[in-house]
Design a protein around this motif. Structure first.
Motif, short mmCIF file in Angstrom:
data_model
loop_
_atom_site.label_atom_id
_atom_site.label_comp_id
_atom_site.label_asym_id
_atom_site.label_seq_id
_atom_site.Cartn_x
_atom_site.Cartn_y
_atom_site.Cartn_z
N TRP A 6 0.83 -1.20 0.00
CA TRP A 6 0.00 0.00 0.00
C TRP A 6 0.86 1.25 0.00
O TRP A 6 0.58 2.20 -0.73
CB TRP A 6 -0.92 -0.01 1.23
N LEU A 7 1.94 1.25 0.81
CA LEU A 7 2.81 2.42 0.85
C LEU A 7 3.46 2.68 -0.50
O LEU A 7 3.77 3.83 -0.84
CB LEU A 7 3.89 2.22 1.92
N ASP A 8 3.69 1.61 -1.27
CA ASP A 8 4.28 1.77 -2.61
C ASP A 8 3.38 2.56 -3.55
O ASP A 8 3.84 3.08 -4.56
CB ASP A 8 4.57 0.40 -3.23
N ALA A 14 3.26 11.46 1.41
CA ALA A 14 2.18 10.75 2.08
C ALA A 14 2.73 9.64 2.98
O ALA A 14 2.16 9.35 4.05
CB ALA A 14 1.21 10.16 1.05
N VAL A 15 3.83 9.01 2.56
CA VAL A 15 4.46 7.97 3.39
C VAL A 15 4.92 8.57 4.71
O VAL A 15 4.68 8.02 5.80
CB VAL A 15 5.65 7.32 2.65
N TYR A 16 5.59 9.74 4.63
CA TYR A 16 6.03 10.41 5.86
C TYR A 16 4.85 10.72 6.77
O TYR A 16 4.91 10.51 7.99
CB TYR A 16 6.76 11.72 5.52
N ALA A 17 3.77 11.25 6.18
CA ALA A 17 2.60 11.63 6.97
C ALA A 17 1.93 10.41 7.61
O ALA A 17 1.54 10.46 8.78
CB ALA A 17 1.59 12.37 6.07
N VAL A 18 1.81 9.33 6.84
CA VAL A 18 1.18 8.10 7.36
C VAL A 18 1.99 7.53 8.52
O VAL A 18 1.44 7.15 9.56
CB VAL A 18 1.02 7.05 6.24
N ALA A 41 8.12 1.16 5.82
CA ALA A 41 8.56 2.40 5.17
C ALA A 41 10.08 2.48 5.12
O ALA A 41 10.66 2.92 4.12
CB ALA A 41 8.00 3.60 5.92
N ALA A 42 10.75 2.05 6.19
CA ALA A 42 12.23 2.08 6.20
C ALA A 42 12.78 1.12 5.16
O ALA A 42 13.79 1.42 4.50
CB ALA A 42 12.74 1.71 7.60
N GLY A 50 12.45 6.92 -3.51
CA GLY A 50 12.26 8.35 -3.28
C GLY A 50 11.97 8.70 -1.84
O GLY A 50 11.82 9.88 -1.51
N VAL A 51 11.89 7.71 -0.96
CA VAL A 51 11.64 7.96 0.46
C VAL A 51 13.00 8.15 1.14
O VAL A 51 13.83 7.25 1.15
CB VAL A 51 10.88 6.78 1.10
N ASP A 52 13.22 9.34 1.71
CA ASP A 52 14.48 9.67 2.37
C ASP A 52 14.48 9.09 3.79
O ASP A 52 13.60 9.44 4.59
CB ASP A 52 14.65 11.18 2.42
N PRO A 53 15.45 8.23 4.13
CA PRO A 53 15.45 7.63 5.47
C PRO A 53 15.62 8.64 6.60
O PRO A 53 15.10 8.45 7.70
CB PRO A 53 16.62 6.64 5.42
#
Length: 214
Positions: A6-8, A14-18, A41-42, A50-53
């Protein structure tokens, strides 16, 4: 649908917010899978999505600290009647046995229960509200809350991120090694087959000549 699948499907923002929202609500006292969302998410952040750790860890930490602080305020205002109400609404998470176990931990360890509670699912839900109910001094709670949030959220993000990077690199190397091994096995098999065929031809009896008059 799995959490990571789902996160994909959502943008990085939105991932950060969730992540921040789910961890914040869990820390507030609502039984949600904050750790599962954070780990998913990690792991995504290690796969070039594109998700910055660093941003992810900061958002997770903020959600944990803010959620715990709100839970503390609610617990301090609601007192024991709040725990009794939660026990009726969520007996699997706020039953008398769970409350008693968490309360003993707080009485024995004090602010360390808030810190280490970050790493235990049961105490992670209880830490904020129960610290408020037991009237722990807020400055003590805040120190343990912030340090616990940084170590748990930031540490979990860093560990899972690097595990994902190492695993991906290992799998790539394994695929190259597997390809090389497959080629070598194929060549060796071909040589063995050719050698056995040559040996079989050498050992085969020569056909007897047929008389011309027959």
């Amino acid at each position: 649908m799995h959490v990571q699948e789902w996160l994909d499907t959502v943008p990085a923002a939105a991932v950060y917010a969730v992540v921040a929202l789910v961890i914040g609500l869990e820390s507030l006292g609502i039984p949600l899978p904050g750790e599962i969302v954070l780990v998913s998410a990690a792991l995504m952040s290690s796969q070039h999505t594109g998700v910055d750790p660093v941003v992810l860890g900061a958002c997770a930490t903020a959600g944990a600290v803010i959620g715990d602080s709100i839970g503390y305020a609610i617990g301090r205002k609601g007192g024991r009647p709040l725990l009794a109400w939660l026990g009726r609404k969520f007996p699997r998470h706020f039953g008398e046995g769970h409350v008693a176990t968490a309360e003993r931990s707080f009485e024995k360890w004090g602010m360390w229960a808030v810190f280490f509670g970050r790493f235990v699912a049961l105490l992670r839900i209880f830490a904020g509200p129960l610290a408020g109910v037991l009237h722990m001094p807020y400055w003590k709670f805040l120190i343990a809350n912030v340090l616990g949030g940084i170590c748990w959220a930031g540490g979990t993000t860093a560990v899972i991120y690097y595990v994902g990077v190492v695993a991906e690199d290992w799998l790539k190397r394994f695929s190259y090694l597997g390809l090389a091994a497959a080629v070598l096995i194929g060549l060796a098999s071909m040589l063995v087959v050719k050698r056995r065929a040559k040996k079989a031809r050498a050992e085969a009896p020569e056909p007897e000549p047929v008389p011309a008059g027959d």
